[in-house]
Design an enzyme around this catalytic site. Structure first.
Site, mmCIF file in Angstrom:
data_model
loop_
_atom_site.group_PDB
_atom_site.id
_atom_site.type_symbol
_atom_site.label_atom_id
_atom_site.label_comp_id
_atom_site.label_asym_id
_atom_site.label_seq_id
_atom_site.Cartn_x
_atom_site.Cartn_y
_atom_site.Cartn_z
ATOM 1 N N HIS A 144 -11.535 48.516 -58.399
ATOM 2 C CA HIS A 144 -10.993 48.415 -57.043
ATOM 3 C C HIS A 144 -10.867 46.953 -56.640
ATOM 4 O O HIS A 144 -11.512 46.084 -57.215
ATOM 5 C CB HIS A 144 -11.970 49.133 -56.094
ATOM 6 C CG HIS A 144 -11.831 48.755 -54.659
ATOM 7 N ND1 HIS A 144 -12.707 47.901 -54.020
ATOM 8 C CD2 HIS A 144 -10.915 49.109 -53.736
ATOM 9 C CE1 HIS A 144 -12.346 47.762 -52.766
ATOM 10 N NE2 HIS A 144 -11.260 48.482 -52.556
ATOM 11 N N LYS A 146 -0.246 51.905 -51.799
ATOM 12 C CA LYS A 146 -1.202 52.084 -50.695
ATOM 13 C C LYS A 146 -0.560 52.996 -49.667
ATOM 14 O O LYS A 146 0.552 52.737 -49.189
ATOM 15 C CB LYS A 146 -1.533 50.709 -50.094
ATOM 16 C CG LYS A 146 -2.350 50.730 -48.846
ATOM 17 C CD LYS A 146 -3.703 51.419 -48.994
ATOM 18 C CE LYS A 146 -4.563 50.806 -50.076
ATOM 19 N NZ LYS A 146 -5.858 51.461 -50.264
HETATM 20 O O1 GKR Z 1 -6.640 45.847 -48.068
HETATM 21 O O2 GKR Z 1 -5.388 47.331 -47.100
HETATM 22 C C1 GKR Z 1 -6.233 47.010 -47.917
HETATM 23 C C2 GKR Z 1 -6.808 48.072 -48.819
HETATM 24 O O3 GKR Z 1 -6.553 49.332 -48.326
HETATM 25 C C3 GKR Z 1 -8.300 47.878 -49.012
HETATM 26 O O4 GKR Z 1 -8.912 47.817 -47.754
HETATM 27 C C4 GKR Z 1 -8.945 48.942 -49.843
HETATM 28 O O5 GKR Z 1 -10.309 48.671 -49.928
HETATM 29 O O6 GKR Z 1 -7.559 48.216 -51.677
HETATM 30 C C5 GKR Z 1 -8.531 49.036 -51.265
HETATM 31 C C6 GKR Z 1 -8.455 50.427 -51.826
HETATM 32 O O7 GKR Z 1 -8.082 50.600 -52.957
HETATM 33 O O8 GKR Z 1 -8.881 51.363 -51.162
HETATM 34 MG MG MG Z 2 -8.655 52.731 -52.839
#
Ligand code: GKR
Ligand code: MG
Length: 423
Positions: A321, A194
């Site tokens: 996702h 991420k």
């Molecule tokens: O939970 O921080 C998080 C993610 O960034 C999430 O909000 C996203 O929706 O996991 C997700 C993604 O793949 O974009």
């Molecule tokens: Mg994503």
């Protein structure tokens, strides 16, 4: 003469909150509790079909509007569900033209939440696993990826529970250590970072450290639309040869189309192509080559299969996702993923970050980086009512009613803005 199935007698939705670590992303940082809703659809003969969805107030309001309209329906009547959900959420007459919604995420989410519970009931009534109700499986086990996050050691305010066991991860060595632990614990065969948190060059350095530690694991990076087209172009040479796919570098269909023109790898999304109505433009602009499906907002498990079928038509790769979720969602993901022939990549899941559960028997276990759909009829998971009560009490007391990562981040950095692109 069709046989007579037990009708739906009651519908319950319980908002819950569960512990969530301080994970960083482009919007800010995760709050101490993540919200979900647990959906129970009960038949007149006492069977209970389960669903899990978002726990924000808009979702809860939509679920509450739809629930009473489902009483008396046959759990096999998915078109009846779609019509009632449409009328309840939009206030308009259902004409039969819209299933699932072409672009209304709230409606698709609410419909999908109940659809999973209906399908769970169908499996229970028929004495079949959910994957069989969905047309049969094409794989025994569903591969998932290690989902890495930069993270703080602990939450800013005392959440009333001990800090998680993962510790801090704000440099390359800590990210590699996180990956090693996740791969050791669960056997994941691919890795997603991420991103959108630090400067892209720094995050790509983390990727290089991961490549060194895991020479054979496919790598992905997901800045959640945090990069501009120009920034993505600038860093593209550094990403060349490093990635299985690049996920949502930029934030619109148009920008993703621009990036695709110079990208050296496929682009994936859970941000720009998120409803059936987006597919024509997405294909026209060649914005993405991989759609990360999510039954929670595409409209359910059958909608996910429909999306995969459209993917086959247009040559789009399909994967999955994830947001913070518990075992009912994971079971549903595994059942539908087992039925999708063109699921070409390991699915995302936040599940390893969660320590609490709402299903009987505790957390589902990945083995060799994959999960078989739970055995039994329907979803194959049942509620742990003590855990449900505990997590509901947490919802009542935690004070969070809508996820707000930016507000949480401002506790650390008062000047924080989640405006995008950040870089
Ligand atoms: O939970 O921080 C998080 C993610 O960034 C999430 O909000 C996203 O929706 O996991 C997700 C993604 O793949 O974009
Ligand atoms: Mg994503």
């Amino acid at each position: 003469m069709p046989r007579s199935n037990p009708r739906i007698a009651a519908v319950r939705t319980t908002p819950i909150a569960f512990r969530d670590p301080p994970l960083l992303n482009v919007a800010g940082v995760h709050e101490a509790f993540a919200l979900r809703s647990i959906i129970e659809v009960e038949t007149e003969d006492g069977r209970i079909g389960l669903g899990e969805s978002y726990g924000d107030l808009e979702t809860l309001a939509n679920l509450a509007k739809i629930g009473p309209l489902l009483v008396g329906l046959d759990p096999y009547d998915l078109n009846g569900l779609a019509a009632r959900a449409y009328q309840a959420v939009t206030g308009q007459e259902f004409t039969g033209q819209t299933y699932p919604a072409g672009g209304d995420k709230a409606l698709a989410s609410a419909t999908g939440a109940f659809e999973v519970a209906f399908l769970d009931l169908q499996g229970q009534i028929a004495g079949m696993p959910l994957w069989a109700i969905l047309g049969g499986k094409v794989r025994e086990r569903v591969p998932f990826s290690a989902y890495l996050f930069y993270k703080f050691k602990q939450h800013k305010d005392d959440p009333g529970y001990p800090a998680d066991e993962w510790g801090e991860a704000i440099d390359h060595a800590q990210i590699v250590a996180q990956a090693k632990r996740m791969v050791l614990d669960h056997g994941f065969g691919s890795i997603k970072l991420k991103a959108g948190v630090f400067e892209p060059d720094f995050e790509i350095e983390s990727l290089r450290a991961l490549r060194k530690a895991f020479p054979d694991h496919p790598l992905r990076i997901d800045p959640n639309g945090g990069w501009s087209v120009a920034t993505t172009k600038r860093v593209m040479p550094q990403l060349d040869g490093l990635l299985e796919y690049l996920e949502d570098p930029t934030g619109t269909l148009e920008e993703m189309g621009e990036v695709a023109a110079f990208a050296k790898m496929p682009l994936a999304t859970n941000m720009v192509t998120i409803a059936f109505g987006h597919i024509p433009k997405s294909v026209r602009l060649n914005s993405v080559q991989i759609v990360l499906s999510d039954h929670h907002y595409w409209g359910g498990l059958r909608a996910t299969q429909n999306l995969a079928q459209i993917g086959r038509v247009f040559g789009l790769g399909i994967s999955m996702h994830s947001n913070s979720h518990l075992g009912i969602s994971l079971a549903a993901m595994a059942h539908v993923a087992a039925t999708i022939p063109n699921l070409a990549y390991a699915c995302d899941t936040h599940y390893p970050w969660q320590v609490e559960e709402v299903i009987d028997g505790g957390k589902l276990k990945f083995e060799g980086g994959s999960l078989a759909p739970p055995q039994g009829h329907g979803l194959g998971v049942r509620l742990d009512r003590t855990a449900l009560a505990t997590l509901h009490r947490q919802y009542q007391t935690c004070g969070i009613r809508k996820r707000d990562d930016a507000k949480e981040m401002r506790k650390y950095r008062p000047d924080w803005s989640s405006a995008r692109p950040r870089f």
